[in-house]
Design an enzyme around this catalytic site. Structure first.
Site, PDB file in Angstrom:
ATOM      1  N   GLU A  98     -10.441   1.858   2.666  1.00 33.26           N
ATOM      2  CA  GLU A  98     -10.616   1.454   1.274  1.00 33.26           C
ATOM      3  C   GLU A  98     -10.432  -0.063   1.155  1.00 33.26           C
ATOM      4  O   GLU A  98     -11.262  -0.757   0.577  1.00 33.26           O
ATOM      5  CB  GLU A  98      -9.577   2.194   0.425  1.00 33.26           C
ATOM      6  CG  GLU A  98      -9.664   1.912  -1.056  1.00 33.26           C
ATOM      7  CD  GLU A  98      -8.473   2.496  -1.816  1.00 33.26           C
ATOM      8  OE1 GLU A  98      -7.488   2.914  -1.171  1.00 33.26           O
ATOM      9  OE2 GLU A  98      -8.526   2.512  -3.065  1.00 33.26           O
ATOM     10  N   HIS A  99      -9.316  -0.560   1.695  1.00 34.72           N
ATOM     11  CA  HIS A  99      -9.021  -1.997   1.670  1.00 34.72           C
ATOM     12  C   HIS A  99      -8.931  -2.500   3.102  1.00 34.72           C
ATOM     13  O   HIS A  99      -8.250  -1.892   3.926  1.00 34.72           O
ATOM     14  CB  HIS A  99      -7.672  -2.276   1.007  1.00 34.72           C
ATOM     15  CG  HIS A  99      -7.524  -1.707  -0.365  1.00 34.72           C
ATOM     16  ND1 HIS A  99      -6.778  -0.573  -0.618  1.00 34.72           N
ATOM     17  CD2 HIS A  99      -8.014  -2.105  -1.553  1.00 34.72           C
ATOM     18  CE1 HIS A  99      -6.813  -0.304  -1.917  1.00 34.72           C
ATOM     19  NE2 HIS A  99      -7.562  -1.215  -2.516  1.00 34.72           N
TER      20      HIS A  99
ATOM     21  N   HIS B   6     -51.456  20.609 -10.464  1.00 34.46           N
ATOM     22  CA  HIS B   6     -51.219  19.202 -10.139  1.00 34.46           C
ATOM     23  C   HIS B   6     -52.555  18.523  -9.809  1.00 34.46           C
ATOM     24  O   HIS B   6     -52.884  17.458 -10.343  1.00 34.46           O
ATOM     25  CB  HIS B   6     -50.293  19.071  -8.919  1.00 34.46           C
ATOM     26  CG  HIS B   6     -48.836  19.253  -9.211  1.00 34.46           C
ATOM     27  ND1 HIS B   6     -48.312  20.442  -9.644  1.00 34.46           N
ATOM     28  CD2 HIS B   6     -47.790  18.392  -9.111  1.00 34.46           C
ATOM     29  CE1 HIS B   6     -46.996  20.298  -9.806  1.00 34.46           C
ATOM     30  NE2 HIS B   6     -46.653  19.068  -9.490  1.00 34.46           N
TER      31      HIS B   6
ATOM     32  N   GLN C  21       0.840  -1.199   0.000  1.00 35.47           N
ATOM     33  CA  GLN C  21       0.000   0.000   0.000  1.00 35.47           C
ATOM     34  C   GLN C  21       0.874   1.247   0.000  1.00 35.47           C
ATOM     35  O   GLN C  21       0.634   2.191  -0.740  1.00 35.47           O
ATOM     36  CB  GLN C  21      -0.906  -0.017   1.233  1.00 35.47           C
ATOM     37  CG  GLN C  21      -2.166   0.788   1.059  1.00 35.47           C
ATOM     38  CD  GLN C  21      -2.999   0.259  -0.083  1.00 35.47           C
ATOM     39  OE1 GLN C  21      -3.076  -0.943  -0.297  1.00 35.47           O
ATOM     40  NE2 GLN C  21      -3.592   1.149  -0.843  1.00 35.47           N
TER      41      GLN C  21
ATOM     42  N   ASP D  31      -5.831  -6.021  -6.613  1.00 34.36           N
ATOM     43  CA  ASP D  31      -5.476  -4.944  -7.537  1.00 34.36           C
ATOM     44  C   ASP D  31      -5.475  -5.428  -8.982  1.00 34.36           C
ATOM     45  O   ASP D  31      -5.607  -4.623  -9.906  1.00 34.36           O
ATOM     46  CB  ASP D  31      -4.085  -4.400  -7.210  1.00 34.36           C
ATOM     47  CG  ASP D  31      -4.099  -3.480  -6.006  1.00 34.36           C
ATOM     48  OD1 ASP D  31      -5.192  -3.009  -5.648  1.00 34.36           O
ATOM     49  OD2 ASP D  31      -3.021  -3.241  -5.427  1.00 34.36           O
TER      50      ASP D  31
ATOM     51  N   HIS E  33       2.504   2.839  -3.205  1.00 30.60           N
ATOM     52  CA  HIS E  33       1.700   3.566  -4.197  1.00 30.60           C
ATOM     53  C   HIS E  33       2.051   5.043  -4.230  1.00 30.60           C
ATOM     54  O   HIS E  33       2.093   5.662  -5.288  1.00 30.60           O
ATOM     55  CB  HIS E  33       0.205   3.451  -3.863  1.00 30.60           C
ATOM     56  CG  HIS E  33      -0.459   2.275  -4.488  1.00 30.60           C
ATOM     57  ND1 HIS E  33      -0.586   2.124  -5.837  1.00 30.60           N
ATOM     58  CD2 HIS E  33      -1.039   1.176  -3.941  1.00 30.60           C
ATOM     59  CE1 HIS E  33      -1.210   0.985  -6.107  1.00 30.60           C
ATOM     60  NE2 HIS E  33      -1.501   0.383  -4.969  1.00 30.60           N
TER      61      HIS E  33
END
Lengths: 437, 437
Positions: A327-328, A420, A259, A361, A262
């Site tokens: 996220e993960h 209406h 991670q 991934d 990245h």
């Protein structure tokens, strides 16, 4: 040094809260520059694209050469090794199989009052995929964006990818071919987003734009939102690992580093119930980090945002994870299914020691475009749903209108919307006349 | 006078294109003022809410009186007539029944390689509903926002509604009760959105904010997006009616006017294959308009944005409708199902002469919060999905990792992400050792 906390520390709550609000992204304000690029692209179309590409990507183009031709694509793809092609093909097939299961069903039913109700799903007509150039050109991202669009039934699929100095990654073109992209343009930045949103003589406009990009691309997507749909604006990536004692510290360390490599703004968090494992993982990270080609990036991420938390038990770990909404989420525990049942806010959950996040991934099948920055509390990863929209359907029989129409007339009156009410009442009057005759 | 076009006119394409890009909304730039209100609310919390409410709503509050108490709610609701209560209850039940069918299924399967994959849906923990005060306080909108949240399983449902001069619409409180809203605050504007996004001592923060509002509310929702989820930013409402000869021109006129009376920026479009019907509808609008209480608003909308198009046939009408991608689409034709099959870009379709759009605003069941301004090309109306998020699930067996892991290692290498590859390879190495021994 990463932050190390124990949930039994007297100041744990405050320090954990600090982690939750930690801002990891430097967002430079490029809105004005992006607004000018969009306005220029709208006004001058292909000419603006060519000029901006010459300026930013050092690449001279004409409107005729904006698009990659079939021979050029074939020639680039021919450079790809058989092994890379096989790996990418496997990834494409697995992503396709997973996303095919996401296709939602239409529905239609008639209720006891005689109202036929339901909904129908249909794909957007055209989608545009942005693919970054330079070092962050990931063929896997092409698959993750383009395959769901194709599965959803999008008829026209466009891709824009900058080719700085004329260089393009052959694997990106192969991924586009495997995913079924129809048109590929060598244009990047805010001008590519503007072209896809508003169209030029060469690039017809699309209805939805997805894909990652730098600050200019992100700002452009925000600015064209409304004119077209966009996917989320992704922030730096994150992983949270919950591990029990007995798990392999090297594997955990590598998952944390995967991670961290990245982006220096990425965040890796370990929550463990075993203080000895915490120490072992910290040691393994220090040992494994220096040999990585991206050691500088991964090291900065781990130093600035890496976090190890020692929790009393797995229930506490799950509750902390839900507050992070990562996220993960990796669950390296003996019974990952049981623990997954207690974790509801996460983009993707990876269960057990043989499901490292990195397979997600690339090849496991679920999408790797996932909500960051705690937005898994309220949003989901990319899916076929991003390329579909729902049209609701209603058909009332005269009898159904007779039964439920009067309530609509009443509510319209209470809201002061007389037309209406009249539009319903006019029908009811005819039905009543019909009954009277 | 509304615009009247024939598709056989030589300049039709150009004039129709002008209608598509027509901008109907004056968006005053309130971003700076809103940013200040949000910053103030974040900093001073309840105190800011009380001060801003005194200033904008002429209502003196203390932190203790921000929230409506149960006795006060009961006393207000007691004012509602039995007829209005019955109508609102019917609406709530029908909306609930429709949205209950939208609940998506979790999925889990194991593929031939031994990967267990799937996804799980879970509700956001807390949702906040903004309800405008003043003339646009619509109890029906409370139901349309709150009922789907409840159906989705949101545990905590908060509502903010301003009470200018202390006045509140009892029907709004009743709608909140029917929908199961947990907390109601008499706070409006950008400060209400800020309070729900960031929290104050009295109002705990939520994860998702939905509901209509003025320019300040819309700007505030945009600014807090990311911190929380938001629904769409709705523009002026629209209807497109496709009608064949033989349909009742008064009914069509009333349906056009029902849309026009919402807002001077609303748009009503009729596409018909029968020139005589076009004339009859135009005449009916002129005859029926003056008697409406909201004649001024409806008249301005019809004059400035009303459009009648005479088409060659229904196929052409459907193609034009898809280019408009209307929020509401009425099909007043002999075979509305067949025509609906040709219209794919619309928020909601109303089939046949006994399904006026106004029943959809209140009691038919589908949501009345729908995509405007051509965004039905890429987005959908409000639904339970807006209050749910999807977590993807993956669990690989050792055998599955052995089969698909090498492809991940290969792709990680091609993307220059070595720790990704190592995190997979370390497991593969152990599996290989296991086989060798």
């Amino acid at each position: 040094m990463p932050i190390t906390l124990k949930t039994t520390d007297p100041d744990f709550d405050r320090r954990f809260a600090d982690i939750l609000v930690m801002k990891r992204e430097d967002s430079t304000d490029v809105n004005d520059a992006v607004a000018r690029i969009i306005a220029d692209t709208r006004k001058r179309g292909d000419l603006a694209l060519c000029e901006l590409t010459a300026r930013f990507d050092r690449l001279e183009l004409t409107p005729d050469s904006l698009r990659f031709g079939p021979e050029e694509i074939a020639a680039q793809i021919a450079k790809v090794s058989d092994e890379d092609r096989a790996a990418l093909s496997m990834a494409a097939e697995r992503i396709r199989a997973y996303h095919a299961r996401q296709m939602p069903e239409n529905a239609e039913w008639t209720d006891p009052e005689g109202a036929t109700l339901g909904w129908r799903w249909s794909p957007v007509s055209a989608a545009g995929l942005y693919v970054p150039g330079g070092q962050a050109t990931y063929p896997s991202s092409v698959l993750m964006n383009a395959v769901p669009a194709r599965v959803a039934g999008v008829r026209r699929l466009v891709m824009c990818v900058p080719a700085p100095d004329g260089v393009i990654n052959p694997l990106v073109l192969l991924a586009a071919e495997l995913a079924g992209v129809d048109e590929i343009y060598r244009v990047g930045g805010a001008q590519a987003v503007a072209a896809m949103a508003y169209g030029t003589d060469t690039i017809a406009p699309v209805d939805k734009i997805t894909g990652p990009g730098n600050a200019y691309v992100a700002a452009a997507k925000r600015q064209v939102f409304g004119r077209v749909g966009i996917d989320m604006i992704a922030g730096p990536s994150e992983v949270l690992i919950i591990a029990e004692g007995g798990q392999n510290p090297d594997w955990i360390a590598l998952d944390l580093l995967a991670q961290a490599e990245h982006d220096a703004d990425a965040q890796s968090i370990l929550i463990t119930t075993d203080p000895a494992l915490a120490d072992a993982v910290a040691g393994a990270v220090d040992r494994l980090l220096p040999s990585l080609p991206r050691a500088e990036i991964a090291g900065a991420s781990w130093r600035d945002y890496g976090t190890i938390i020692i929790a009393r038990d797995l229930d506490e770990a799950a509750a902390l994870s839900d507050r992070v909404a990562p996220e993960h989420l990796e669950l390296l525990v003996d019974d990952p299914e049981a623990l997954a049942g207690k974790c509801t806010h996460a983009g993707a959950i990876f269960l057990g020691a043989f499901t490292p996040e990195a397979v997600g991934d690339y090849v496991s099948g679920p999408n790797h475009v996932l909500p960051t920055a705690r937005s898994a509390r309220f949003s989901s990863g990319l899916s076929v749903m991003d390329f579909l929209k729902r049209t609701t359907i209603a058909r009332l029989s005269p009898g159904a209108l007779a039964q439920i129409g009067p309530a609509a007339v009443r509510l319209a009156a209470s809201e002061g919307l007389q037309a209406h009410g009249q539009s319903v009442q006019a029908r009811l009057d005819q039905l009543n006349e019909g009954q009277g005759s």
